[in-house]
Design an enzyme around this catalytic site. Structure first.
Site, short mmCIF file in Angstrom:
data_model
loop_
_atom_site.label_atom_id
_atom_site.label_comp_id
_atom_site.label_asym_id
_atom_site.label_seq_id
_atom_site.Cartn_x
_atom_site.Cartn_y
_atom_site.Cartn_z
CB VAL A 296 -6.72 2.85 8.32
CG1 VAL A 296 -7.69 3.04 9.48
CG2 VAL A 296 -7.41 3.16 6.99
CG ASN B 55 -1.96 -1.12 1.14
OD1 ASN B 55 -2.39 -1.50 0.05
ND2 ASN B 55 -2.33 -1.67 2.27
NE ARG C 280 -3.94 2.97 1.04
CZ ARG C 280 -4.27 2.19 2.06
NH1 ARG C 280 -4.04 2.60 3.29
NH2 ARG C 280 -4.80 1.00 1.87
P1 ADP Z 1 -5.77 -0.04 5.39
O1 ADP Z 1 -4.99 -1.22 4.95
O2 ADP Z 1 -4.99 1.20 5.63
O3 ADP Z 1 -6.77 -0.34 6.41
P2 ADP Z 1 -7.80 -0.22 3.46
O4 ADP Z 1 -7.33 -1.06 2.32
O5 ADP Z 1 -8.78 -0.80 4.42
O6 ADP Z 1 -6.54 0.36 4.14
O7 ADP Z 1 -8.37 1.13 2.86
C1 ADP Z 1 -8.22 2.38 3.48
C2 ADP Z 1 -9.42 3.21 3.24
O8 ADP Z 1 -9.62 3.42 1.88
C3 ADP Z 1 -10.67 2.59 3.77
O9 ADP Z 1 -11.46 3.62 4.29
C4 ADP Z 1 -11.28 1.93 2.55
O10 ADP Z 1 -12.68 1.91 2.65
C5 ADP Z 1 -10.81 2.84 1.45
N1 ADP Z 1 -10.46 2.12 0.20
C6 ADP Z 1 -9.31 1.50 -0.08
N2 ADP Z 1 -9.28 1.01 -1.30
C7 ADP Z 1 -10.47 1.31 -1.84
C8 ADP Z 1 -11.07 1.06 -3.10
N3 ADP Z 1 -10.44 0.42 -4.07
N4 ADP Z 1 -12.31 1.51 -3.29
C9 ADP Z 1 -12.96 2.17 -2.32
N5 ADP Z 1 -12.44 2.43 -1.11
C10 ADP Z 1 -11.23 2.01 -0.88
MG MG Z 2 -4.50 -5.21 1.75
#
Ligand code: ADP
Ligand code: MG
Ligand code: ADP
Length: 452
Positions: free
Chosen positions: A294, A289, A291
């Site tokens: 969360v 990822n 970035r």
């Molecule tokens: P982390 O691994 O940081 O928890 P997530 O993959 O759960 O990250 O995603 C972080 C945020 O971005 C969440 O709020 C998720 O709902 C949103 N998000 C991530 N990827 C997508 C996507 N492809 N479409 C819509 N929302 C996304």
């Molecule tokens: Mg993942």
């Protein structure tokens, strides 16, 4: 250092970034949709600009609107937060074309890691162990052939997947064809890209991810792991650091491999490499990822580093002030994601006015949120409304502290999953540390759902 930064996000993460900027003496520009006029990030920023109607495609994903807002206000850099435009290579490229610094990795690295198939290929070539699987499969017949080689059960995954979506479990050859068609159609609808690949379904496993921080001079720091195995439908619910599943030797090995991986892709800024760890202690790359994550606060708690400030410093050209031997994980941190949803109604997301809010306090208790009493949670966005994070000397103490903090947390006006968190924190498997990514599925199967 920048004088003014635009934050291209909303909710708790926009508030989190504005706080870091304030402490660094940097002015802030908030952008907001018509549904977010009363949002906390808008009132906290020095300036704010409405960028369009409520739906994200018209506002928070509206690249021309956001770039115009940055240019009009004279911002020098844009922090994208997580989700939304944070992993959009085109946006990062557009920022550069407008003379704005994108606070994140180079566009080409975002593109390379955002394509999960390409990411697997790159990591494999760099010597990183990846989950057994295959490259993109064009049609069900080719898919079936590859599936036979991999073995069942397996996962069909969208190349462009994210946020726990675009993943489908296939248990037997008979299920393959229809699963393939649905997976591909769903990926096309959700991400505008129907391409899929296959991965062996590993079970039982833990989700272990490593936090990376790289400066523009090629220095790489690995800030240790987060265990994110408590998930519901592939979405994280509770995260902790350190992981009680890792021995010091395994941790060192994962740090070494992650550092190598970051160097191999020419990574810059904060990023996370996600792995699955099996019962024999083998770990396999799953995705990267590109970035801020969360769950970054748990790493902040155990390392004492402010990741958002480091993202900003790195983007402005500063070098890392530490080397790997300066990094140690102190104590134990846990994060619970507080979602506006009702576990008793199949986790239906909710919205409404916050009629009463009391936030827990005390030493080493942190609540990252954009809530305030009287605020109306809009129906248009992510259901995560807060993150409760605690830090203590030991995991046992951190669990006790989290339970006390959850007891103290009062959010009235919307249903939340806070009772469910309380139940998980009292669950024997969680408390003993003997849990895997199927923890929630097992609970739901045995009828242990929350009835709050
Ligand atoms: P982390 O691994 O940081 O928890 P997530 O993959 O759960 O990250 O995603 C972080 C945020 O971005 C969440 O709020 C998720 O709902 C949103 N998000 C991530 N990827 C997508 C996507 N492809 N479409 C819509 N929302 C996304
Ligand atoms: Mg993942
Ligand atoms: P996303 O981009 O949506 O975050 P990931 O590839 O990171 O997707 O997978 C999300 C979650 O799905 C993981 O944290 C893990 O729990 C589960 N998962 C993914 N791949 C596998 C696999 N090959 N075997 C078992 N579980 C998996």
């Amino acid at each position: 250092m920048f004088e003014k930064i635009l934050i291209a996000n909303r909710g708790e993460i926009a508030v989190r970034i504005i706080r870091a900027c304030k402490e660094m003496g940097i002015s802030t520009v908030a952008v907001f949709s018509e549904a977010d006029r009363e949002a906390l990030h808008v009132s906290m920023a020095d300036e704010s600009i409405c960028i369009g109607p409520a739906p994200v495609r018209d506002s928070y994903l509206n690249i021309p609107s956001i770039l115009s807002a940055a240019l009009v206000t004279g911002a020098q850099a844009i922090h994208p937060g997580y989700g939304l435009l944070s992993e959009n290579a085109e946006f990062a490229r557009n920022c550069a074309q407008c003379g704005l610094v994108f606070i994140g990795p180079p566009a080409q690295v975002i593109a390379q890691m955002g394509d999960k198939n390409e990411a697997r290929r790159t990591m494999k070539a760099a010597g990183v162990p990846v989950i057994p699987g295959c490259e993109l499969v064009e049609d069900p017949r080719e898919g079936r052939r590859e599936a036979e080689k991999i073995g069942y059960p397996l996962l069909i995954k969208a190349r462009a997947g994210g946020g726990g979506r675009g993943i489908r479990l296939v248990n037997s050859p008979e299920e393959f064809e229809s699963a393939f068609q649905t997976a591909s159609a769903e990926a096309e609808a959700a991400f505008g890209d129907g391409a899929v690949y296959l991965e062996k379904y590993l079970s039982p496993v833990r989700h272990i991810e490593m936090q990376i921080l790289c400066d523009q001079s090629g220095n790489v720091l690995c800030l240790g792991e987060r265990d994110c195995s408590i998930q519901r439908r592939n979405q994280k619910l509770i995260e902790e650091s350190p992981s009680c599943a890792l021995t010091p030797t395994q941790r060192s090995k994962m740090i070494e491999v992650s550092t190598l991986a970051a160097k191999a892709v020419g990574y810059v800024n904060a990023g996370t490499i996600e792995y699955l760890l099996d019962e024999n202690g083998n770990f396999y790359f799953m995705e990267m990822n590109t970035r801020l994550q969360v769950e970054h606060p748990v790493t902040e708690m155990v390392t004492g580093l402010d990741l958002v400030k480091w993202q900003i410093r790195i983007a402005s050209g500063q070098s890392l002030a530490y080397t790997q031997k300066d990094i140690a994980l102190t104590g134990a941190a846990i994060e619970c994601r507080i979602n506006a949803e009702n576990p008793a109604l199949n986790f239906r997301p909710g919205c409404g006015k916050i009629s009463l809010l009391h936030v827990p306090g005390g030493p080493m208790v942190r609540f990252d949120s954009a809530l305030y009493q009287g605020y109306s949670v809009p129906p248009f966005y992510d259901s995560m409304i807060g993150k409760l994070i605690v830090h203590a000397n030991t995991r046992e103490e951190a669990i006790r502290k989290m339970r006390a903090a959850l007891c103290e947390l009062i959010i009235e006006g919307v249903e939340t999953n806070s009772e469910l968190h309380m139940e998980i924190l009292s669950d024997e498997a969680f408390v003993s540390g003997q849990y895997h990514t199927d923890f929630m599925a097992k609970r739901e199967k045995t009828g242990q759902q929350s009835v709050c």
